[in-house]
Design an enzyme around this catalytic site. Sequence first.
Site, PDB file in Angstrom:
ATOM      1  N   TRP A 142      -3.395   6.459   0.307  1.00  0.00           N
ATOM      2  CA  TRP A 142      -3.855   7.951  -0.251  1.00  0.00           C
ATOM      3  C   TRP A 142      -2.333   8.819   0.188  1.00  0.00           C
ATOM      4  CZ3 TRP A 142      -9.531   8.410   1.654  1.00  0.00           C
ATOM      5  CH2 TRP A 142     -10.223   8.042   1.143  1.00  0.00           C
ATOM      6  N   LYS A 143      -1.831   8.041   0.158  1.00  0.00           N
ATOM      7  CA  LYS A 143      -0.177   8.284   1.192  1.00  0.00           C
ATOM      8  C   LYS A 143      -0.293   9.782   1.680  1.00  0.00           C
ATOM      9  CE  LYS A 143       1.414   6.491  -3.515  1.00  0.00           C
ATOM     10  NZ  LYS A 143       2.104   6.717  -4.198  1.00  0.00           N
TER      11      LYS A 143
ATOM     12  N   HIS B 165       6.236  -0.480   1.713  1.00  0.00           N
ATOM     13  CA  HIS B 165       6.077   0.063   0.501  1.00  0.00           C
ATOM     14  C   HIS B 165       7.459   0.780   0.081  1.00  0.00           C
ATOM     15  CE1 HIS B 165       4.225   3.423  -2.471  1.00  0.00           C
ATOM     16  NE2 HIS B 165       3.648   3.204  -2.110  1.00  0.00           N
TER      17      HIS B 165
ATOM     18  N   GLU C 109       5.495  -3.123  -7.268  1.00  0.00           N
ATOM     19  CA  GLU C 109       5.218  -1.703  -8.009  1.00  0.00           C
ATOM     20  C   GLU C 109       6.359  -1.543  -7.623  1.00  0.00           C
ATOM     21  OE1 GLU C 109       2.286   0.770  -5.739  1.00  0.00           O
ATOM     22  OE2 GLU C 109       3.961   0.091  -3.445  1.00  0.00           O
TER      23      GLU C 109
ATOM     24  N   GLY D 245      -2.390   4.561  -6.230  1.00  0.00           N
ATOM     25  CA  GLY D 245      -1.779   6.027  -5.695  1.00  0.00           C
ATOM     26  C   GLY D 245      -2.288   6.897  -6.707  1.00  0.00           C
ATOM     27  N   GLY D 246      -1.778   8.133  -6.838  1.00  0.00           N
ATOM     28  CA  GLY D 246      -2.347   9.093  -7.220  1.00  0.00           C
ATOM     29  C   GLY D 246      -4.163   9.162  -7.709  1.00  0.00           C
TER      30      GLY D 246
END
Length: 250
Positions: free
Chosen positions: A11-12, A95, A167, A234-235
């Site tokens: 969720w960064k 990351h 990634e 991610g998003g």
Amino acid sequence: MSRKLMIAGNWKLHLTVEEAVALANAIASGLSRDDLDVLLIPGFLALEPVALSLSTSPVLVGGQNLFWEDQGAYTGEVSGPQLKAAGARYVLVGHSERRQYFGESERTCCLRLNAALKAGLRPILCVGETQAEREAGRTEGVLESQLAGGLAGLEAAQMASVTVAYEPVWAIGTGLTATEEQAAEAHAHIRAWIGSRFDKGVANSTRILYGGSVNPANAAGLLNQPEVDGALVGGASLKAESFLGIIQAA
């Protein structure tokens, strides 16, 4: 060797504590599969509330980063023991956004990864090339360098607690996605490298996730590749519907 799939949501720097707990509960209540691991990685402030809200759920919780010292005068840092006490089971290491914006190096990735293991956390080592590195034909060399740096000094037995996430930097938050063939090639190279660094058994048992603009529409194709053992999302993990859609596609 069978490897259990994992779908992880990073969720960064998104969501308040209240929003994070609500999203975690929505994901947990909509989860209809128990044949894979689901991991949520909220911001530090939301980690313990999310973990508490999921205490009766199979959904796991992880941290986005950690410092390599357990305690001391390190303002702004979070340690492995603190993450573990808050309910984390996993933690991201290296990351690409940490490497790009915060100067993460292969040496500090290694320090963080060892700190995670020492604390009883399962580190997820993130590796991946930039667009320029791919265009220059350096993808495999970059992956090898990041793997060698992050896993330096590790013994084969310790790899049982380590997950690797491929990634490609050019596919993170850009809407671009590696083709199924590109993902398969990179994952196969990572697994071969692990086999040469440790042994074939370690390589076959290490879980390797794919990350980079994964969504419900492309998840099935990517996750159907034989060396892809899940996704670091991610998003698309910020909405319960899309994250659950990826889980259903796996």
